[in-house]
Design an enzyme around this catalytic site. Sequence first.
Site, PDB file in Angstrom:
ATOM      1  N   GLU A 114       1.361  -1.440   0.126  1.00 13.98           N
ATOM      2  CA  GLU A 114       0.018  -0.116   0.561  1.00 13.98           C
ATOM      3  C   GLU A 114       1.138   1.449   0.076  1.00 13.98           C
ATOM      4  OE1 GLU A 114      -2.315   0.035   3.456  1.00 13.98           O
ATOM      5  OE2 GLU A 114      -3.098  -2.449   2.731  1.00 13.98           O
ATOM      6  N   LYS A 116       2.329   4.778   1.060  1.00 12.18           N
ATOM      7  CA  LYS A 116       2.510   5.092   3.190  1.00 12.18           C
ATOM      8  C   LYS A 116       2.080   7.185   3.424  1.00 12.18           C
ATOM      9  CE  LYS A 116       4.927   4.722   6.809  1.00 12.18           C
ATOM     10  NZ  LYS A 116       4.801   6.460   7.639  1.00 12.18           N
ATOM     11  N   ASP A 118       1.071  10.629   4.583  1.00 16.89           N
ATOM     12  CA  ASP A 118       2.114  11.188   5.018  1.00 16.89           C
ATOM     13  C   ASP A 118       1.238  12.424   5.592  1.00 16.89           C
ATOM     14  OD1 ASP A 118       3.859  11.990   5.883  1.00 16.89           O
ATOM     15  OD2 ASP A 118       4.927  13.393   4.366  1.00 16.89           O
ATOM     16  N   TYR A 225      -7.074   2.715   5.992  1.00 15.65           N
ATOM     17  CA  TYR A 225      -5.991   1.557   5.567  1.00 15.65           C
ATOM     18  C   TYR A 225      -6.045   0.306   6.346  1.00 15.65           C
ATOM     19  CZ  TYR A 225      -3.707   4.219   8.178  1.00 15.65           C
ATOM     20  OH  TYR A 225      -2.987   5.296   8.861  1.00 15.65           O
ATOM     21  N   LYS A 312      10.844   3.750   3.392  1.00 21.14           N
ATOM     22  CA  LYS A 312      10.657   4.450   3.696  1.00 21.14           C
ATOM     23  C   LYS A 312      11.407   4.914   2.008  1.00 21.14           C
ATOM     24  CE  LYS A 312       9.673   6.581   7.109  1.00 21.14           C
ATOM     25  NZ  LYS A 312       9.019   8.063   7.918  1.00 21.14           N
ATOM     26  N   CYS A 406      29.889  26.780  28.301  1.00 18.08           N
ATOM     27  CA  CYS A 406      28.104  26.332  28.405  1.00 18.08           C
ATOM     28  C   CYS A 406      28.013  27.346  27.908  1.00 18.08           C
ATOM     29  CB  CYS A 406      27.854  26.106  29.722  1.00 18.08           C
ATOM     30  SG  CYS A 406      25.863  25.935  29.373  1.00 18.08           S
ATOM     31  N   CYS A 409      25.806  29.815  31.033  1.00 16.85           N
ATOM     32  CA  CYS A 409      25.981  29.878  32.329  1.00 16.85           C
ATOM     33  C   CYS A 409      27.249  29.551  32.406  1.00 16.85           C
ATOM     34  CB  CYS A 409      25.339  29.043  33.327  1.00 16.85           C
ATOM     35  SG  CYS A 409      26.533  26.875  33.339  1.00 16.85           S
ATOM     36  N   CYS A 424      27.132  20.158  30.893  1.00 15.14           N
ATOM     37  CA  CYS A 424      26.892  21.120  31.074  1.00 15.14           C
ATOM     38  C   CYS A 424      26.571  20.665  32.780  1.00 15.14           C
ATOM     39  CB  CYS A 424      25.872  22.754  30.997  1.00 15.14           C
ATOM     40  SG  CYS A 424      25.906  23.397  32.695  1.00 15.14           S
ATOM     41  N   CYS A 430      21.963  26.228  36.382  1.00 19.43           N
ATOM     42  CA  CYS A 430      21.679  26.876  34.587  1.00 19.43           C
ATOM     43  C   CYS A 430      20.539  26.826  33.593  1.00 19.43           C
ATOM     44  CB  CYS A 430      22.748  25.489  33.889  1.00 19.43           C
ATOM     45  SG  CYS A 430      22.907  25.165  31.733  1.00 19.43           S
TER      46      CYS A 430
HETATM   47  S1  IVH Z   1      -1.070   0.545   9.439  1.00 16.00           S
HETATM   48  C1  IVH Z   1      -0.275  -1.616  13.646  1.00 16.00           C
HETATM   49  N1  IVH Z   1      -1.120   1.381   6.062  1.00 16.00           N
HETATM   50  O1  IVH Z   1       1.583   4.990   9.278  1.00 16.00           O
HETATM   51  C2  IVH Z   1       0.160  -0.346  12.329  1.00 16.00           C
HETATM   52  N2  IVH Z   1      -0.255   3.467   8.323  1.00 16.00           N
HETATM   53  O2  IVH Z   1       4.477   4.497  11.063  1.00 16.00           O
HETATM   54  C3  IVH Z   1      -0.773  -0.210  11.708  1.00 16.00           C
HETATM   55  N3  IVH Z   1       0.527   5.640   7.589  1.00 16.00           N
HETATM   56  O3  IVH Z   1       0.681   5.827  12.652  1.00 16.00           O
HETATM   57  C4  IVH Z   1      -0.597   1.280   9.847  1.00 16.00           C
HETATM   58  N4  IVH Z   1      -0.497   4.876   4.925  1.00 16.00           N
HETATM   59  O4  IVH Z   1      -0.552   6.948  10.041  1.00 16.00           O
HETATM   60  C5  IVH Z   1      -0.807   1.366   7.608  1.00 16.00           C
HETATM   61  N5  IVH Z   1      -0.948   2.399   4.078  1.00 16.00           N
HETATM   62  C6  IVH Z   1      -1.285   2.476   5.390  1.00 16.00           C
HETATM   63  C7  IVH Z   1      -0.473   4.338   5.951  1.00 16.00           C
HETATM   64  C8  IVH Z   1      -0.074   3.529   7.532  1.00 16.00           C
HETATM   65  C9  IVH Z   1       0.488   5.557   6.412  1.00 16.00           C
HETATM   66  C10 IVH Z   1       0.991   6.169   9.294  1.00 16.00           C
HETATM   67  C11 IVH Z   1      -0.676   5.718  10.461  1.00 16.00           C
HETATM   68  C12 IVH Z   1       0.536   4.822  10.815  1.00 16.00           C
HETATM   69  C13 IVH Z   1       1.810   5.430  10.718  1.00 16.00           C
HETATM   70  C14 IVH Z   1       2.638   3.907  11.160  1.00 16.00           C
END
Ligand code: IVH
Length: 673
Positions: A114, A116, A118, A225, A312, A406, A409, A424, A430
């Site tokens: 899937e 990810k 943002d 998701y 990532k 520092c 301080c 420090c 401080c």
């Molecule tokens: S599944 C148990 N699917 O990424 C984990 N997360 O670091 C269930 N996110 O907190 C998450 N796209 O906010 C899942 N296709 C996707 C996603 C997704 C973005 C985010 C989500 C999660 C974070 C995980």
Amino acid sequence: MIEQEEINNRIITLRKTLNELNHYYYVLNQPKESDFEFDRLLSELILLERENHQYFDPLSPSQRVGSDINTEFQQIAHDYPMLSLSNSYSKQEIAEFYNRIEKALLTPFTLVCELKFDGAALALRYKNGKLERALTRGDGEKGDDVTENAKTICSIPLTLSGNYPDNFEIRGEVFLPRGGFDAMNKERAAHGLELYSNPRNTASGSLKLQNSAQVAKRPLDCFFYYMLGDNLPATFHSDNLQAAASWGLKTSPYSKVCQTLQEVYDFIDLWDTKRANLPFDIDGIVIKLNDIRLQRNMGFTAKSPRWAIAYKFKAEAASTQLLSVSYQVGRTGAVTPVANLEPLQLAGTIVKRASLHNADIIQGLDLHEGDTVTVEKGGEIIPKITGVIIEERQSTAKPITFITHCPECTTVLAREEGEAAWYCPNSNHCPPQIKGRIEHFISRKAMNIDGLGGETIDLLFKNGLINDVSDLYNLTKEQLIPLERLGEKSAENIVNEINLSKNIPFNRVLFALGIRHVGETMAKKLVKAFRSIENIRLASLDQLVAVDEIGEKIALSVLSFFSNSENQIIVQNLIEHGLLFESTDKIIKTDDENNLNGLTFVISGVFSTIGRDELKELIEQKGGKMSSSISAKTNYLVAGENMGPAKLASAQKLNIKIINENEILKILNHSLN
Ligand code: IVH
């Protein structure tokens, strides 16, 4: 009467039509009617509802405009903790993930890839097809109830259609499409306002706005998701999402079920390039085991599922000029160098500063004044300097040398063997260390004193009202009222909150003291082993390191904290103010109300914050009896994630109380430290 009935019918028809048009427009991206027609129907509905209050429905499509009344968010425990995903940055790590599953399961499996998204995670609960509540992630255990805000997001259905389970949770990501974000910024620019930095922060900030009418104005969107619940329609994740789509929830059209590792790689490569053309930001790919029964077999670590991983994408990088290096002193006294940069545009944000972490990093980069540096922005808010373009260095440039005193301080900095950071050592005098410690003390996971933030602490410190954490307990309303920005009400609130914190259990008080290397977990371990501050204070190095997972570094830090006479005075003051410095364990054990004697428990499913064996042991320790099957003698069924449907059915039939992970932990926590 007839007329009333007609009005009611018209309202029902209008709601249905508007919900449908909304679904076509926002979820399917296939507008079915003109905006004009939509607005006309909506106006008709609003008028009818206004004149016929008896038909008010909080989930009517007319309610998406939000309300102008400011609301404070209530914090609510998640039914299922909201975990994150473990991150990976290379195909090698994906192969390792694949191999781990293969080795653990010894059976064929498929994976779902899937995008990810943002944005900000949101957990929705639907009961009988109606949106019941929406929670933000919060700290993973508790989230803010942002239901009113979520209702203004048009791609979130207020009511479902089709064959949905009567009670389930669905999680998704709320985000701002780039076009919507740009439009918002254009408007801000036109009004001479500061621009929003990037779509992700703006989306999560929007969810936390206290005025839902303001949220309604923002073009937020959401993809779902992950579905959770006891009666999910299918045993495959991908089928569940497909079912969710049939009930009206917006799921991603870009997912793919993959049979082989190669297909996963292809998906990653495809989207690494194609993401530039998407109308919204993604920061990677999520790979999930498709079969939920197999997911259950893989289980969870404390932080994330073992059945999923995030890949990532490489961070965006660019180069710019180093203007200067400044130094920040944290609450522990650690000095962090920060690079001030010629501002540059990176991954949608303007970057002016980058962390240099410690002296070793500066040396490793061989950083010189005025260097041209490469800057990368990954998931972190603060970007990193990853290299120097030596060809562009002026021959006269001097190397950057770490400060010796520092900056706050002027005390001479010290460095412990084996540590990267310079400290420090003037911890009790401080200013940023004092303020940092107080901020840590009041933070949510420590004493949880609401109403006091960094700015107020600053103010109190500047006015000489607080010099250490124990001074908080001497504050009076009269002292607070004259300070800028504080009115009578907030002054009263602060004093009340401070007083309330006297009930915080010992392990959190210990954590709140901010002893170096003593985080939440270590504080719990110390309390469990020693039970009172007196015992911890008197413990020898040997006694400390004898505690499981407490090594010499932590033990020495504890010893050094308590050997400092100023710390001794602070602790003594706190004791006198009545904070809890003893484990309440004993008291509760003799208290019949909290005893599980005579109660029989069955546990089923997977738990995300505790292992099954550990849970069993804790129940037994409190006198509860464990049983493996449900019978008329069972008092509680403790339901984990994806528990067996047969157990659930028999528990329901026998009217046995079903409690979730949070609830059992709450019961047990009374006896934990
Ligand atoms: S599944 C148990 N699917 O990424 C984990 N997360 O670091 C269930 N996110 O907190 C998450 N796209 O906010 C899942 N296709 C996707 C996603 C997704 C973005 C985010 C989500 C999660 C974070 C995980």
